[in-house]
Design a protein around this motif. Structure first.
Motif, PDB file in Angstrom:
ATOM      1  N   THR A 251       0.755  -1.297   0.179  1.00  0.00           N
ATOM      2  CA  THR A 251      -0.098   0.111  -0.118  1.00  0.00           C
ATOM      3  C   THR A 251       0.841   1.200  -0.135  1.00  0.00           C
ATOM      4  N   GLY A 252       2.159   1.265   0.357  1.00  0.00           N
ATOM      5  CA  GLY A 252       2.779   2.363   0.565  1.00  0.00           C
ATOM      6  C   GLY A 252       2.573   3.124   1.979  1.00  0.00           C
ATOM      7  N   LEU A 253       1.763   2.371   2.766  1.00  0.00           N
ATOM      8  CA  LEU A 253       1.647   3.064   4.086  1.00  0.00           C
ATOM      9  C   LEU A 253       1.504   1.959   5.277  1.00  0.00           C
ATOM     10  N   THR A 254       1.696   2.614   6.268  1.00  0.00           N
ATOM     11  CA  THR A 254       1.572   1.838   7.530  1.00  0.00           C
ATOM     12  C   THR A 254       0.214   1.202   7.716  1.00  0.00           C
ATOM     13  N   PRO A 255       0.037   0.233   8.607  1.00  0.00           N
ATOM     14  CA  PRO A 255      -1.327  -0.160   8.900  1.00  0.00           C
ATOM     15  C   PRO A 255      -2.058   0.899   9.664  1.00  0.00           C
ATOM     16  N   ASN A 256      -1.584   1.595  10.557  1.00  0.00           N
ATOM     17  CA  ASN A 256      -2.208   2.603  10.911  1.00  0.00           C
ATOM     18  C   ASN A 256      -2.532   3.866  10.197  1.00  0.00           C
ATOM     19  N   ASP A 257      -1.740   4.032   9.429  1.00  0.00           N
ATOM     20  CA  ASP A 257      -1.676   5.167   8.469  1.00  0.00           C
ATOM     21  C   ASP A 257      -3.163   4.865   7.489  1.00  0.00           C
ATOM     22  N   TYR A 258      -3.281   3.603   7.055  1.00  0.00           N
ATOM     23  CA  TYR A 258      -3.956   3.169   6.224  1.00  0.00           C
ATOM     24  C   TYR A 258      -5.448   3.163   6.910  1.00  0.00           C
ATOM     25  N   LEU A 259      -5.352   2.758   8.099  1.00  0.00           N
ATOM     26  CA  LEU A 259      -6.422   2.721   8.875  1.00  0.00           C
ATOM     27  C   LEU A 259      -7.106   3.969   9.016  1.00  0.00           C
ATOM     28  N   GLN A 260      -6.426   5.166   9.490  1.00  0.00           N
ATOM     29  CA  GLN A 260      -6.879   6.614   9.757  1.00  0.00           C
ATOM     30  C   GLN A 260      -7.649   6.905   8.423  1.00  0.00           C
ATOM     31  N   ARG A 261      -6.918   6.731   7.269  1.00  0.00           N
ATOM     32  CA  ARG A 261      -7.463   7.106   6.184  1.00  0.00           C
ATOM     33  C   ARG A 261      -8.901   6.677   5.593  1.00  0.00           C
ATOM     34  N   LEU A 262      -8.814   5.016   5.888  1.00  0.00           N
ATOM     35  CA  LEU A 262     -10.059   4.475   5.914  1.00  0.00           C
ATOM     36  C   LEU A 262     -11.193   4.977   6.712  1.00  0.00           C
ATOM     37  N   ARG A 263     -11.045   5.568   7.897  1.00  0.00           N
ATOM     38  CA  ARG A 263     -12.033   6.172   8.829  1.00  0.00           C
ATOM     39  C   ARG A 263     -12.218   7.522   8.329  1.00  0.00           C
ATOM     40  N   ILE A 264     -11.302   8.494   7.704  1.00  0.00           N
ATOM     41  CA  ILE A 264     -11.605   9.510   7.437  1.00  0.00           C
ATOM     42  C   ILE A 264     -12.341   9.583   6.161  1.00  0.00           C
TER      43      ILE A 264
END
Length: 316
Positions: A251-264
């Motif tokens: 993804t080019g992201l960390t799991p937490n970064d991806y999670l925050q983007r999912l939420r937003i």
């Protein structure tokens, strides 16, 4: 004001026509020729643009006496653009600081390669940010800006941001009143914020790792729940360290970064419902309080949840 509009085989036709339309409309609304536009090419010959052959008024010598050289977008193949525009690059290297130079979208690479953007603020399309920084480390890239101005050097971000820059140039050289008239006639809002408003929150890369693809599908369905790295690693049947490596590759992201983007991303959809308060939206997408939600939203979207909702109402 004399404007030289540079055209080459890499020129994006929509970017070219947008710039021409804005400047010609400014002249029409002003009732006089405030912007004398001349189309030029490297050798003064007509340019083949795929669906049309575009005639020009002359070669680079016409740009010598121009007040402004404007370079429309040239596509995302930066190296091809640089390799095929050496005449322009040589000309640019000799330009004095008092002559205005402007690029739309990807054509910032031409100004940067010639050294005209060294230690100056600039922008380009957000998708080109990483490669642009690697190629031109001396440029003060401000990728979040729709357009920039620094000591007679002007740049714009992707596609429609070229029109934002054209309106800025009209305002700077012919008055804000005329820029407002042009914007109103084109039915476009001025001061549209930052590029981050238009940048997709989630990556679009294809996933060659089936296990990571399955994990992402699960995260999309459970983004509002409490999710941490150990639980994700357990679900993926690997160690947290291995998960971090595989997740970033996918993804080019960390799991937490991806999670925050999912939420937003989910919050952007929820905010379209006027009956849902900001507190309810925050809780619905997985945030414990409105403050942490609002902070993350502005970080990723370039505006507050309230401003986002207000803009949606104005557009409806």
């Amino acid at each position: 004001m004399r404007v030289a509009l540079y055209i080459c085989p890499q020129t994006v036709l929509s970017s070219l026509s947008m710039a021409l339309d804005a400047l010609q409309l400014a002249n029409q609304l002003a009732g006089q020729t405030l912007f004398e536009v001349q189309r030029i090419s490297a050798d003064g010959q007509a340019v083949e643009l795929g669906i049309a052959e575009l005639r020009v008024q002359g070669d680079m010598s016409l740009a010598d006496s121009a007040d402004l050289l404007l370079i429309p977008a040239t596509g995302s193949a930066l190296q091809q653009t640089l390799d095929n525009n050496t005449v322009l690059l040589d000309w640019l290297r000799e330009r004095p600081s008092e002559q205005a130079l402007a690029s739309l979208c990807s054509s910032a690479c031409l100004l940067a390669a010639s050294g005209q953007l060294d230690e100056r603020r600039a922008t380009t399309h957000w998708r080109l940010a990483n490669s642009f920084r690697q190629r031109f480390p001396n440029v003060r890239l401000q990728i979040d800006q729709l357009f920039t101005e620094d000591n007679n050097r002007f740049c714009s971000g992707g596609a429609q941001a070229g029109l934002d820059l054209c309106l800025h140039l009209i305002a700077r050289y012919a008055g804000d009143w005329l820029a407002e008239q042009v914007a109103g006639t084109l039915v476009i809002e001025r001061e549209r914020g930052k590029q981050s408003r238009f940048t997709p929150l989630l990556p679009s890369q294809g996933l060659d790792d089936p296990q990571m693809a399955a994990l992402l599908r699960w995260m999309r369905q459970h983004h509002a729940e409490a999710i941490d790295l150990p639980s994700l690693a357990e679900r993926a049947h690997c160690s947290p360290r291995t998960l971090l490596r595989r997740f970033r590759t996918a993804t080019g992201l960390t799991p937490n970064d991806y999670l925050q983007r999912l939420r937003i991303s989910a919050a952007q959809q929820a905010l379209r419902n006027p009956a849902c308060s900001l507190e309810q939206v925050a809780e619905q997408v997985g945030y414990a309080d409105r403050a942490s939600f609002a902070k993350r939203f502005k970080q990723l979207c370039g505006e507050t949840p309230g401003a986002f909702r207000k803009r949606l109402r104005q557009q409806s």
